[in-house]
Design a protein around this motif. Structure first.
Motif, PDB file in Angstrom:
ATOM      1  N   LEU A 105      80.362   6.739   4.334  1.00  0.00           N
ATOM      2  CA  LEU A 105      80.342   8.354   4.125  1.00  0.00           C
ATOM      3  C   LEU A 105      79.897   8.989   3.313  1.00  0.00           C
ATOM      4  O   LEU A 105      79.281   9.980   2.493  1.00  0.00           O
ATOM      5  CB  LEU A 105      81.283   8.219   5.264  1.00  0.00           C
ATOM      6  N   ASP A 106      80.736   8.556   2.167  1.00  0.00           N
ATOM      7  CA  ASP A 106      80.592   8.593   0.749  1.00  0.00           C
ATOM      8  C   ASP A 106      79.104   8.666   0.171  1.00  0.00           C
ATOM      9  O   ASP A 106      78.902   9.888  -0.748  1.00  0.00           O
ATOM     10  CB  ASP A 106      81.542   8.619  -0.439  1.00  0.00           C
ATOM     11  N   ASP A 107      78.836   7.617   0.327  1.00  0.00           N
ATOM     12  CA  ASP A 107      77.497   7.679  -0.342  1.00  0.00           C
ATOM     13  C   ASP A 107      76.446   8.937   0.270  1.00  0.00           C
ATOM     14  O   ASP A 107      75.538   9.496   0.391  1.00  0.00           O
ATOM     15  CB  ASP A 107      76.888   5.953  -0.152  1.00  0.00           C
ATOM     16  N   LYS A 108      76.637   8.219   1.983  1.00  0.00           N
ATOM     17  CA  LYS A 108      75.964   9.528   2.179  1.00  0.00           C
ATOM     18  C   LYS A 108      76.169  10.554   1.923  1.00  0.00           C
ATOM     19  O   LYS A 108      75.194  11.961   1.647  1.00  0.00           O
ATOM     20  CB  LYS A 108      75.444   9.083   3.976  1.00  0.00           C
ATOM     21  N   ILE A 109      77.005  11.557   1.657  1.00  0.00           N
ATOM     22  CA  ILE A 109      77.242  12.501   0.868  1.00  0.00           C
ATOM     23  C   ILE A 109      77.602  13.168  -0.107  1.00  0.00           C
ATOM     24  O   ILE A 109      76.242  13.683  -0.557  1.00  0.00           O
ATOM     25  CB  ILE A 109      78.973  12.430   1.706  1.00  0.00           C
ATOM     26  N   ALA A 110      76.712  12.265  -1.096  1.00  0.00           N
ATOM     27  CA  ALA A 110      76.966  11.933  -2.555  1.00  0.00           C
ATOM     28  C   ALA A 110      75.015  12.319  -2.107  1.00  0.00           C
ATOM     29  O   ALA A 110      74.068  13.356  -3.020  1.00  0.00           O
ATOM     30  CB  ALA A 110      76.965  10.878  -3.013  1.00  0.00           C
ATOM     31  N   ARG A 111      74.549  11.870  -1.476  1.00  0.00           N
ATOM     32  CA  ARG A 111      72.928  12.377  -1.543  1.00  0.00           C
ATOM     33  C   ARG A 111      72.917  13.111  -0.855  1.00  0.00           C
ATOM     34  O   ARG A 111      71.505  13.790  -1.324  1.00  0.00           O
ATOM     35  CB  ARG A 111      72.236  10.777  -0.258  1.00  0.00           C
ATOM     36  N   TYR A 112      73.074  13.312  -0.026  1.00  0.00           N
ATOM     37  CA  TYR A 112      73.230  14.780   0.424  1.00  0.00           C
ATOM     38  C   TYR A 112      73.556  16.271  -0.514  1.00  0.00           C
ATOM     39  O   TYR A 112      72.855  16.846  -0.956  1.00  0.00           O
ATOM     40  CB  TYR A 112      74.011  15.509   1.067  1.00  0.00           C
ATOM     41  N   GLU A 113      74.362  16.033  -1.420  1.00  0.00           N
ATOM     42  CA  GLU A 113      74.821  16.243  -2.208  1.00  0.00           C
ATOM     43  C   GLU A 113      73.621  16.601  -3.531  1.00  0.00           C
ATOM     44  O   GLU A 113      73.086  17.618  -4.180  1.00  0.00           O
ATOM     45  CB  GLU A 113      76.290  16.192  -2.559  1.00  0.00           C
ATOM     46  N   ILE A 116      70.277  18.948  -2.163  1.00  0.00           N
ATOM     47  CA  ILE A 116      71.006  20.055  -2.212  1.00  0.00           C
ATOM     48  C   ILE A 116      70.655  20.521  -3.700  1.00  0.00           C
ATOM     49  O   ILE A 116      70.175  21.433  -3.839  1.00  0.00           O
ATOM     50  CB  ILE A 116      71.849  20.651  -1.319  1.00  0.00           C
ATOM     51  N   GLY A 117      71.108  19.655  -4.393  1.00  0.00           N
ATOM     52  CA  GLY A 117      71.231  20.131  -6.226  1.00  0.00           C
ATOM     53  C   GLY A 117      69.907  20.655  -6.411  1.00  0.00           C
ATOM     54  O   GLY A 117      70.020  21.100  -7.101  1.00  0.00           O
ATOM     55  N   LYS A 118      69.142  19.333  -6.592  1.00  0.00           N
ATOM     56  CA  LYS A 118      67.753  19.302  -6.771  1.00  0.00           C
ATOM     57  C   LYS A 118      67.371  20.716  -5.755  1.00  0.00           C
ATOM     58  O   LYS A 118      65.777  21.739  -6.792  1.00  0.00           O
ATOM     59  CB  LYS A 118      66.768  18.267  -6.585  1.00  0.00           C
ATOM     60  N   LYS A 119      67.064  20.643  -4.930  1.00  0.00           N
ATOM     61  CA  LYS A 119      66.587  21.866  -3.758  1.00  0.00           C
ATOM     62  C   LYS A 119      66.542  23.000  -4.642  1.00  0.00           C
ATOM     63  O   LYS A 119      66.033  24.295  -5.148  1.00  0.00           O
ATOM     64  CB  LYS A 119      66.230  21.967  -2.161  1.00  0.00           C
ATOM     65  N   LEU A 123      63.944  25.916  -5.885  1.00  0.00           N
ATOM     66  CA  LEU A 123      64.361  27.227  -5.732  1.00  0.00           C
ATOM     67  C   LEU A 123      65.466  28.315  -7.002  1.00  0.00           C
ATOM     68  O   LEU A 123      64.195  29.467  -7.134  1.00  0.00           O
ATOM     69  CB  LEU A 123      65.727  27.125  -5.187  1.00  0.00           C
ATOM     70  N   ARG A 124      65.899  28.020  -8.125  1.00  0.00           N
ATOM     71  CA  ARG A 124      66.116  28.899  -9.384  1.00  0.00           C
ATOM     72  C   ARG A 124      64.751  29.029  -9.873  1.00  0.00           C
ATOM     73  O   ARG A 124      64.765  29.827 -10.457  1.00  0.00           O
ATOM     74  CB  ARG A 124      67.401  28.571 -10.135  1.00  0.00           C
ATOM     75  N   ARG A 125      63.936  27.551 -10.236  1.00  0.00           N
ATOM     76  CA  ARG A 125      63.189  27.452 -11.088  1.00  0.00           C
ATOM     77  C   ARG A 125      62.261  28.860 -10.973  1.00  0.00           C
ATOM     78  O   ARG A 125      60.806  29.173 -11.604  1.00  0.00           O
ATOM     79  CB  ARG A 125      62.150  26.059 -11.790  1.00  0.00           C
ATOM     80  N   SER A 126      61.839  28.634  -9.583  1.00  0.00           N
ATOM     81  CA  SER A 126      60.657  28.781  -8.702  1.00  0.00           C
ATOM     82  C   SER A 126      60.869  30.696  -8.563  1.00  0.00           C
ATOM     83  O   SER A 126      59.676  31.457  -8.760  1.00  0.00           O
ATOM     84  CB  SER A 126      59.833  28.918  -7.529  1.00  0.00           C
ATOM     85  N   SER A 127      61.995  31.021  -8.525  1.00  0.00           N
ATOM     86  CA  SER A 127      62.427  32.274  -8.748  1.00  0.00           C
ATOM     87  C   SER A 127      62.472  33.171 -10.049  1.00  0.00           C
ATOM     88  O   SER A 127      62.507  34.204 -10.241  1.00  0.00           O
ATOM     89  CB  SER A 127      63.640  33.234  -7.573  1.00  0.00           C
ATOM     90  N   ASP A 128      61.994  32.047 -11.296  1.00  0.00           N
ATOM     91  CA  ASP A 128      62.143  32.694 -12.977  1.00  0.00           C
ATOM     92  C   ASP A 128      60.865  33.175 -12.896  1.00  0.00           C
ATOM     93  O   ASP A 128      59.619  33.636 -13.154  1.00  0.00           O
ATOM     94  CB  ASP A 128      62.777  31.513 -13.883  1.00  0.00           C
TER      95      ASP A 128
END
Length: 128
Positions: A105-113, A116-119, A123-128
């Motif tokens: 579960l910890d591994d799965k959560i870390a992958r989601y994080e 999500i962090g990459k996305k 999004l921040r780069r595309s809005s600059d």
């Protein structure tokens, strides 16, 4: 101590306490002159023990067997010890299994994080 007090003290419904007594999971509780259950300190120790063991996942049948052996006296010391050793081994095995599940579960959560962090960065780069 009245059943309502024991129920509150251990956060166990009164019906459950009656059931535990009826099936032999806790030794029979004495009653006062009015026929109301009157839990002693020793009775409360049994309730606490059973609550702990049930919380650890020990089956009701095993605990009934343990209480029965206890009531037979010191001739059953070795049998009680063996029963608890077997339950300890089973509990340890379940803990190891749960630890593996927790790691997964910890591994799965870390992958989601991470995803999500990459996305969010994208999004921040595309809005600059």
């Amino acid at each position: 101590m009245l059943i309502a007090e024991v129920s509150e003290k251990f956060s166990i419904p009164q019906d459950t306490l009656r059931y535990y007594e009826r099936i032999g999971l806790i030794p029979r509780v004495n009653r006062n002159k009015s026929g109301i259950r009157d839990y002693t300190e020793e009775d409360c120790k049994w309730v606490e023990f059973i609550k702990c063991m049930r919380g650890a996942g020990l089956p009701v049948e095993v605990l009934i067997e343990y209480v029965g052996l206890f009531q037979q006296g010191d001739d059953t010391l070795e049998a009680r010890k063996e029963l608890l050793i077997e339950q300890r081994l089973q509990l340890f095995s379940r803990i190891q299994e749960m630890s593996k599940i927790l790691d997964r579960l910890d591994d799965k959560i870390a992958r989601y994080e991470q995803t999500i962090g990459k996305k969010e960065k994208s999004l921040r780069r595309s809005s600059d």
